[in-house]
Enzyme design. Structure first.
Site, PDB file in Angstrom:
ATOM      1  N   GLY A  14     -12.446  93.084  33.185  1.00 49.54           N
ATOM      2  CA  GLY A  14     -13.684  92.823  32.453  1.00 49.54           C
ATOM      3  C   GLY A  14     -14.298  91.468  32.689  1.00 49.54           C
ATOM      4  O   GLY A  14     -15.141  91.026  31.898  1.00 49.54           O
ATOM      5  N   LYS A  37     -20.695  83.430  41.948  1.00 48.01           N
ATOM      6  CA  LYS A  37     -19.602  84.308  42.350  1.00 48.01           C
ATOM      7  C   LYS A  37     -18.978  83.698  43.597  1.00 48.01           C
ATOM      8  O   LYS A  37     -19.603  83.619  44.655  1.00 48.01           O
ATOM      9  CB  LYS A  37     -20.116  85.721  42.641  1.00 48.01           C
ATOM     10  CG  LYS A  37     -19.029  86.710  43.034  1.00 48.01           C
ATOM     11  CD  LYS A  37     -18.109  87.039  41.878  1.00 48.01           C
ATOM     12  CE  LYS A  37     -17.069  88.092  42.278  1.00 48.01           C
ATOM     13  NZ  LYS A  37     -16.186  88.454  41.156  1.00 48.01           N
ATOM     14  N   PRO A 200     -16.309  94.834  23.428  1.00 49.20           N
ATOM     15  CA  PRO A 200     -16.011  96.259  23.263  1.00 49.20           C
ATOM     16  C   PRO A 200     -15.972  96.999  24.598  1.00 49.20           C
ATOM     17  O   PRO A 200     -16.750  96.694  25.516  1.00 49.20           O
ATOM     18  CB  PRO A 200     -17.171  96.768  22.402  1.00 49.20           C
ATOM     19  CG  PRO A 200     -17.780  95.562  21.789  1.00 49.20           C
ATOM     20  CD  PRO A 200     -17.556  94.446  22.744  1.00 49.20           C
TER      21      PRO A 200
END
Length: 238
Positions: A14, A37, A200
Site C-alpha cells: 500500500g 518515484k 482502508p
C-alpha cells in the site's frame, strides 16, 4: 520536514496509496507537494506509473520519476535485464533536494522494501535517506507476519541513524481478523514507533474527490490528519 521517504515492509503493502494520502492531507493543509518515484518497475514507457497515480488521487502535486524499467523486478535486476543504467542513491538524494528547494514537502517513494537494491553496488532507498537525513515512514500490512517484517525494517533504519517517523497500515480490512486487531497494539510495542494511520482497504479505488476528502481522516496529526490512534485501537483492538 521538507523531505520524507516512504518505504514498505515489502511489495504490495500500500505504499503508493499511503503516499497519495499523505500528499492529499498536506495539500489540504495548504502545503505544496512533490512526489519522487525513485525507480519504477513493471510499466511500459506509455503507462502511468506510481507517481502519476499519486497525482490522480491526491491532486495538484509535482511528480518526478528517475527511471523506469519494463519488468516487475527489483530495480537493480530490472535495470540489468533491460540493459539500462541503474538508479544510484545519490541521484535520488540530489533530485529530492532540488524538489525540496521549490516545495514545502517532498515525498520519496521507494520500490518494494527498504533494502531492495537499486544498483549492482548494493545501493538502496535507505542509503538515499541517509544522504538526505530524511525521516522515513514505514508502510506495513495489517495481518499475520507484519510484526517481524516491520520490526526488522525499523531496526535497520535506526541502525543507520535514521529517524523513523512512524508506521502506517497500508490496507486496513473491512473485517479485520484477530491477528490484524492484535497488531494494532503490538506494532508500536515491537517497533517503538508510533502508529500514524490506517488506510482502508480499497481506498485507491475511490474517486479522487472522495479520496481527497477522506485522506486526512486516515492519518495522524503528524501527517496533517485527524486520525486518533488511541480511539482507533479502542474501537478495533481485541
Amino acid at each position: 520536514m521538507p523531505v520524507m521517504v516512504i518505504t514498505g515492509t515489502g511489495t504490495e503493502v500500500g505504499k503508493t496509496v499511503v503516499t497519495a494520502a499523505v500528499a492529499a492531507a498536506a495539500l489540504a493543509a495548504g502545503r505544496s507537494v512533490a512526489v519522487l518515484k525513485a525507480a519504477q518497475t513493471g510499466v511500459r514507457p506509455d503507462e502511468p506509473g506510481d507517481a502519476v497515480e499519486v497525482a490522480r488521487l491526491a491532486g495538484a502535486v509535482t511528480t518526478a520519476e528517475l527511471a523506469r524499467y519494463p519488468e516487475p523486478l527489483a530495480p537493480a535486476t530490472a535495470a540489468r535485464r533491460a540493459g539500462r543504467a541503474p538508479v544510484r542513491p545519490h541521484e535520488v538524494a540530489e533530485r529530492a533536494a532540488k524538489l525540496a528547494a521549490e516545495h514545502d514537502l517532498v515525498l520519496v517513494e521507494g520500490a518494494g522494501g527498504l533494502l531492495v537494491r537499486f544498483d549492482a553496488d548494493g545501493g538502496t532507498l535507505a542509503d538515499a535517506a541517509v544522504l538526505l537525513s530524511a525521516p522515513v515512514l514505514v508502510v506495513a500490512p495489517a495481518g499475520l507476519g507484519t510484526l517481524n517484517a516491520t520490526e526488522l525494517t525499523v531496526r535497520e533504519l535506526r541502525g543507520r541513524g535514521l529517524d523513523v517517523a512512524g508506521v502506517v497500515i497500508g490496507s486496513w480490512p473491512g473485517e479485520p481478523d484477530l491477528a490484524a486487531r492484535c497488531n494494532l497494539l503490538d506494532l508500536p510495542d515491537v517497533t517503538g514507533a508510533p502508529l500514524l494511520g490506517a488506510v482502508p482497504a480499497g481506498a485507491g479505488a475511490l474517486d479522487p474527490t472522495g479520496f481527497r476528502t477522506s485522506a486526512r481522516h486516515w492519518l495522524a496529526p503528524r501527517l496533517a490528519g485527524t486520525w486518533d490512534a488511541e480511539a482507533f485501537r479502542t474501537r478495533e483492538a481485541p
